[in-house]
Design an enzyme around this catalytic site. Structure first.
Site, PDB file in Angstrom:
ATOM      1  N   ILE A  14      -3.828 -15.219   8.731  1.00  0.00           N
ATOM      2  CA  ILE A  14      -5.041 -15.129   9.541  1.00  0.00           C
ATOM      3  C   ILE A  14      -5.638 -16.518   9.780  1.00  0.00           C
ATOM      4  O   ILE A  14      -6.059 -16.848  10.894  1.00  0.00           O
ATOM      5  CB  ILE A  14      -6.070 -14.191   8.862  1.00  0.00           C
ATOM      6  N   CYS A 144      -7.556  -5.165  10.286  1.00  0.00           N
ATOM      7  CA  CYS A 144      -6.808  -5.209  11.552  1.00  0.00           C
ATOM      8  C   CYS A 144      -6.749  -3.831  12.212  1.00  0.00           C
ATOM      9  O   CYS A 144      -7.068  -3.675  13.388  1.00  0.00           O
ATOM     10  CB  CYS A 144      -5.417  -5.770  11.332  1.00  0.00           C
ATOM     11  N   GLN A 303      -1.064  -6.796  13.864  1.00  0.00           N
ATOM     12  CA  GLN A 303      -1.959  -7.018  12.713  1.00  0.00           C
ATOM     13  C   GLN A 303      -2.293  -8.477  12.457  1.00  0.00           C
ATOM     14  O   GLN A 303      -3.358  -8.787  11.942  1.00  0.00           O
ATOM     15  CB  GLN A 303      -1.369  -6.365  11.448  1.00  0.00           C
TER      16      GLN A 303
HETATM   17  N1  LIG Z   1      -2.149 -10.309   7.251  1.00  0.00           N
HETATM   18  C1  LIG Z   1      -2.755  -9.421   8.034  1.00  0.00           C
HETATM   19  O1  LIG Z   1      -2.093  -8.699   8.777  1.00  0.00           O
HETATM   20  C2  LIG Z   1      -4.259  -9.296   8.017  1.00  0.00           C
HETATM   21  C3  LIG Z   1      -4.889  -8.681   9.109  1.00  0.00           C
HETATM   22  C4  LIG Z   1      -6.285  -8.603   9.154  1.00  0.00           C
HETATM   23  C5  LIG Z   1      -7.021  -9.088   8.090  1.00  0.00           C
HETATM   24  N2  LIG Z   1      -6.394  -9.658   7.006  1.00  0.00           N
HETATM   25  C6  LIG Z   1      -7.251 -10.181   5.931  1.00  0.00           C
HETATM   26  O2  LIG Z   1      -7.345 -11.600   6.083  1.00  0.00           O
HETATM   27  C7  LIG Z   1      -7.512 -12.214   4.796  1.00  0.00           C
HETATM   28  C8  LIG Z   1      -6.406 -13.222   4.604  1.00  0.00           C
HETATM   29  O3  LIG Z   1      -5.153 -12.551   4.615  1.00  0.00           O
HETATM   30  P1  LIG Z   1      -3.796 -13.297   5.016  1.00  0.00           P
HETATM   31  O4  LIG Z   1      -2.803 -12.231   5.310  1.00  0.00           O
HETATM   32  O5  LIG Z   1      -4.060 -14.346   6.043  1.00  0.00           O
HETATM   33  O6  LIG Z   1      -3.399 -13.984   3.616  1.00  0.00           O
HETATM   34  P2  LIG Z   1      -2.299 -15.120   3.356  1.00  0.00           P
HETATM   35  O7  LIG Z   1      -1.823 -14.905   1.967  1.00  0.00           O
HETATM   36  O8  LIG Z   1      -1.317 -15.177   4.481  1.00  0.00           O
HETATM   37  O9  LIG Z   1      -3.143 -16.493   3.416  1.00  0.00           O
HETATM   38  C9  LIG Z   1      -4.139 -16.816   2.478  1.00  0.00           C
HETATM   39  C10 LIG Z   1      -4.188 -18.334   2.305  1.00  0.00           C
HETATM   40  O10 LIG Z   1      -5.288 -18.665   1.459  1.00  0.00           O
HETATM   41  C11 LIG Z   1      -4.881 -19.673   0.554  1.00  0.00           C
HETATM   42  N3  LIG Z   1      -5.797 -19.665  -0.610  1.00  0.00           N
HETATM   43  C12 LIG Z   1      -5.593 -19.176  -1.851  1.00  0.00           C
HETATM   44  N4  LIG Z   1      -6.692 -19.387  -2.618  1.00  0.00           N
HETATM   45  C13 LIG Z   1      -7.611 -20.010  -1.836  1.00  0.00           C
HETATM   46  C14 LIG Z   1      -8.932 -20.496  -2.041  1.00  0.00           C
HETATM   47  N5  LIG Z   1      -9.533 -20.395  -3.241  1.00  0.00           N
HETATM   48  N6  LIG Z   1      -9.585 -21.072  -1.013  1.00  0.00           N
HETATM   49  C15 LIG Z   1      -8.992 -21.202   0.195  1.00  0.00           C
HETATM   50  N7  LIG Z   1      -7.732 -20.769   0.453  1.00  0.00           N
HETATM   51  C16 LIG Z   1      -7.047 -20.180  -0.558  1.00  0.00           C
HETATM   52  C17 LIG Z   1      -3.431 -19.345   0.249  1.00  0.00           C
HETATM   53  O11 LIG Z   1      -2.741 -20.492  -0.236  1.00  0.00           O
HETATM   54  C18 LIG Z   1      -2.920 -18.900   1.638  1.00  0.00           C
HETATM   55  O12 LIG Z   1      -2.456 -19.990   2.409  1.00  0.00           O
HETATM   56  C19 LIG Z   1      -7.519 -11.063   3.772  1.00  0.00           C
HETATM   57  O13 LIG Z   1      -8.864 -10.661   3.591  1.00  0.00           O
HETATM   58  C20 LIG Z   1      -6.759  -9.970   4.509  1.00  0.00           C
HETATM   59  O14 LIG Z   1      -7.070  -8.679   4.039  1.00  0.00           O
HETATM   60  C21 LIG Z   1      -5.022  -9.805   6.976  1.00  0.00           C
END
Ligand SMILES: NC(=O)c1ccc[n+]([C@@H]2O[C@H](COP(=O)([O-])OP(=O)(O)OC[C@H]3O[C@@H](n4cnc5c(N)ncnc54)[C@H](O)[C@@H]3O)[C@@H](O)[C@H]2O)c1
Length: 338
Positions: A14, A144, A303
């Site tokens: 995201i 999403c 998503q």
């Molecule tokens: N993946 C999807 O399809 C999707 C869709 C909609 C919403 N979301 C939501 O978006 C959010 C992020 O999900 P994602 O899929 O992008 O996760 P992801 O695991 O792809 O990315 C998360 C990133 O955050 C970093 N991180 C870890 N600890 C951290 C900290 N303390 N401070 C800053 N960064 C840190 C990680 O290294 C990683 O690069 C979640 O709340 C998830 O539920 C995800």
């Protein structure tokens, strides 16, 4: 008007996309992104010549980042000192911890769907309750599936009203890069109601909704099937007209080759959209029908990218850049090229 200064925490699925979305907004400036480790997206920043600065999100993480050869511009506090608002895209639950830093720094923040509801003052959806976010300090996006689901439900609801809805989520089990989720071959079911209908009723309380969720071992998009009970008669043609007019819904035809979730992903590739992102939900023309007086239809949720427009709307609401949903959504979508 000076540009609103935006930072991103978490440069993953995201975070990469909200950062790219902010770069396109001519009335916003991306100050930088923060992460904790030299993940592939973080390494790609270096390969791209650091198009924007990277900050170390937790103390000590700069060591591992620098050992991987990635320039670090400063600490999380340094980033917070330069921004008006943070878009938190850290893994679910981490955002709540990051919030302590935002509160201390007096910086507004927008959280993604994985955070608990209590993290924010407003549960936000750009086309549906934009005005509730005006001037708010902490906003949380819907997930999403819920983001896309609410677009389609709200389109009909604001036209004829919906009394009740039944929603089945056929949920992609992982994102394309998620090897840690394993190689799966199973359809996993959950008890009703799914969280998406509970969240739908939070955003639009007058609709009585329930539904099921089935996880499927695919990565390119969720599919949601819906049955909704309109308060006034609505024909299939009338519903299609409403869907076509609503922002961020793309009506497609099976007859034209859109016969699957992956056909929409492929379409984004053929359009040469960065990362094969689609901001719109897909809605199949030939899957809109009637069951008695109820309307039935199916939508596709990309998503990885579907929540990006609503995330940017949240910046507009929190910073009071526009005071109505229509003008905010038009600005966001104009810059994103939707
Ligand atoms: N993946 C999807 O399809 C999707 C869709 C909609 C919403 N979301 C939501 O978006 C959010 C992020 O999900 P994602 O899929 O992008 O996760 P992801 O695991 O792809 O990315 C998360 C990133 O955050 C970093 N991180 C870890 N600890 C951290 C900290 N303390 N401070 C800053 N960064 C840190 C990680 O290294 C990683 O690069 C979640 O709340 C998830 O539920 C995800």
């Amino acid at each position: 008007m000076s540009k609103v200064k935006v930072g991103v925490a978490g440069y993953g699925v995201i975070g990469t996309r909200v950062a790219a979305g902010v770069v396109l907004q001519e009335d916003m400036e991306l100050v930088g992104v923060a992460d904790v480790a030299p993940t592939l997206p973080v390494r790609s920043l270096k390969e791209r010549g650091m198009p924007f600065p990277l900050f170390a999100a937790v103390p000590g993480s700069e060591t591992e980042l620098e050992e991987a050869g990635i320039p670090v511009a400063g600490s999380f506090e340094d980033l917070l000192g330069e921004v008006d608002i943070m878009l938190d895209a850290a893994p679910g639950g981490i955002g709540a911890r990051n919030k302590e830093h935002y509160v201390r720094a007096g910086v507004k923040a927008v959280f993604q769907g994985g955070e608990a509801a209590g993290v924010a003052d407003v549960f936000f959806h750009g086309t549906t309750n934009y005005e509730q976010g005006l001037g708010a300090d902490y906003l949380k996006l819907t997930s999403c599936n819920t983001t896309g689901l609410i677009r389609a439900v709200h389109a009909i609801h604001q036209t004829v009203g919906i009394a009740k809805a039944f929603v089945t989520i056929i949920r992609r089990v992982a994102d394309p890069g998620d090897t840690h989720r394993g190689l799966t071959n199973v359809l996993q079911v959950e008890a009703i109601p799914n969280h998406q209908v509970v969240d739908l009723m939070h955003i639009i309380p007058e609709i009585d909704a329930t539904g099921m969720l089935i996880h499927t071992p695919v990565t390119h998009g969720h599919i949601i099937t819906l049955s909704v009970t309109p308060k006034r008669e609505m024909s299939v043609a009338g519903a299609l007209e409403v869907f076509r007019a609503y922002p961020r819904i793309k009506v497609v035809r099976i007859a034209d080759g859109f016969n699957s979730n992956s056909s929409l992903f492929q379409w984004a590739r053929y359009l040469e959209n960065p990362r094969a992102d689609m901001y719109e939900i897909g809605l199949w023309e030939e899957m809109v029908g009637k069951s008695g007086d109820d309307l039935v239809f199916a939508i596709n949720i990309p998503q990885e990218s579907v929540t990006i427009p609503e995330t940017i709307d949240a910046v507009r609401a929190a910073m009071e850049m526009q005071v109505t949903s229509d003008t905010a959504v038009a600005a966001t979508d104009g810059y994103l090229g939707i």
